[in-house]
Design a protein around this motif. Structure first.
Motif, mmCIF file in Angstrom:
data_model
loop_
_atom_site.group_PDB
_atom_site.id
_atom_site.type_symbol
_atom_site.label_atom_id
_atom_site.label_comp_id
_atom_site.label_asym_id
_atom_site.label_seq_id
_atom_site.Cartn_x
_atom_site.Cartn_y
_atom_site.Cartn_z
ATOM 1 N N TRP A 187 -1.242 -5.543 1.062
ATOM 2 C CA TRP A 187 -0.440 -4.497 0.548
ATOM 3 C C TRP A 187 -0.702 -3.398 1.222
ATOM 4 C CZ3 TRP A 187 -2.919 -6.631 -4.613
ATOM 5 C CH2 TRP A 187 -2.018 -7.388 -5.160
ATOM 6 N N GLN A 214 10.299 2.235 -6.687
ATOM 7 C CA GLN A 214 8.852 2.114 -6.052
ATOM 8 C C GLN A 214 8.810 0.684 -4.924
ATOM 9 O OE1 GLN A 214 6.873 1.030 -9.806
ATOM 10 N NE2 GLN A 214 7.053 -1.399 -9.365
ATOM 11 N N PRO A 215 7.789 0.606 -4.523
ATOM 12 C CA PRO A 215 7.586 -0.578 -3.386
ATOM 13 C C PRO A 215 7.561 -1.614 -4.149
ATOM 14 C CG PRO A 215 5.757 0.952 -3.366
ATOM 15 C CD PRO A 215 6.716 1.799 -4.245
ATOM 16 N N TRP A 248 4.906 -3.627 -3.650
ATOM 17 C CA TRP A 248 3.555 -4.267 -4.113
ATOM 18 C C TRP A 248 3.082 -4.055 -5.492
ATOM 19 C CZ3 TRP A 248 -0.337 -0.519 -5.349
ATOM 20 C CH2 TRP A 248 0.263 0.818 -4.975
#
Length: 162
Positions: free
Chosen positions: A78, A141-142, A144
């Protein structure tokens, strides 16, 4: 920096007994309001399904704060992200916000589930969750956080024994 003095309005009683990253779901706890507040300060709260609870990571130490970019949970797969991109006790004020489900009210006790604070946690504020004040528009959001938190709300009884 400006400082503020804040007093706890309640304490978490029961529920989780130790800090853990995942398997937070299905645990009942009590948010016990301080006796200094009249009972009428809770009048009407039972009409709401969820609360907004601001609490302090009381088991954290000031030296736990990390003011630099780092990979979440130390996982190098991450991306390294800054202090204000994490939601843990390593933030400067060591505060958290949770949205537990309110099951019932018994006097000054708010019986909740899915509160990710531990027994003895000082609660700095309690408010009902208003759907209309939640996020507006699409959430972005990403990947991860979804990967990292895939087991976050899994039932605590299903936690693998270590």
């Amino acid at each position: 920096m400006t400082t503020y003095e804040v007093r706890a309005v309640a304490t978490v009683v029961g529920g989780h007994t130790r800090v853990q990253d995942d398997y937070q779901g299905g645990v009942e706890s009590i948010i016990r309001m301080d006796g200094a507040f009249p009972l009428e300060t809770l009048q009407g709260i039972e009409e709401f399904s969820h609360l907004t609870v601001t609490w302090h990571f009381h088991q954290a130490r000031p030296e736990d704060v990390q003011l630099h970019a780092r990979s979440p949970r130390g996982n190098p797969s991450w991306p390294a992200t800054g202090t204000f991109v994490h939601r843990n006790h390593r933030r400067p004020n060591q505060l958290a916000v949770s949205y537990p489900r309110l099951l019932r009210v018994d006097g000054r006790d708010l019986i909740v589930t899915d509160l990710d604070a531990v027994d003895g946690t000082p609660v700095l504020d309690v408010a009902p969750y208003f759907e209309q004040m939640g996020p507006r528009g699409p959430i972005r959001q990403p990947a991860w956080p979804g990967e990292m938190l895939a087991s976050y709300w899994d039932d605590a009884n299903g936690r693998p024994q270590s």
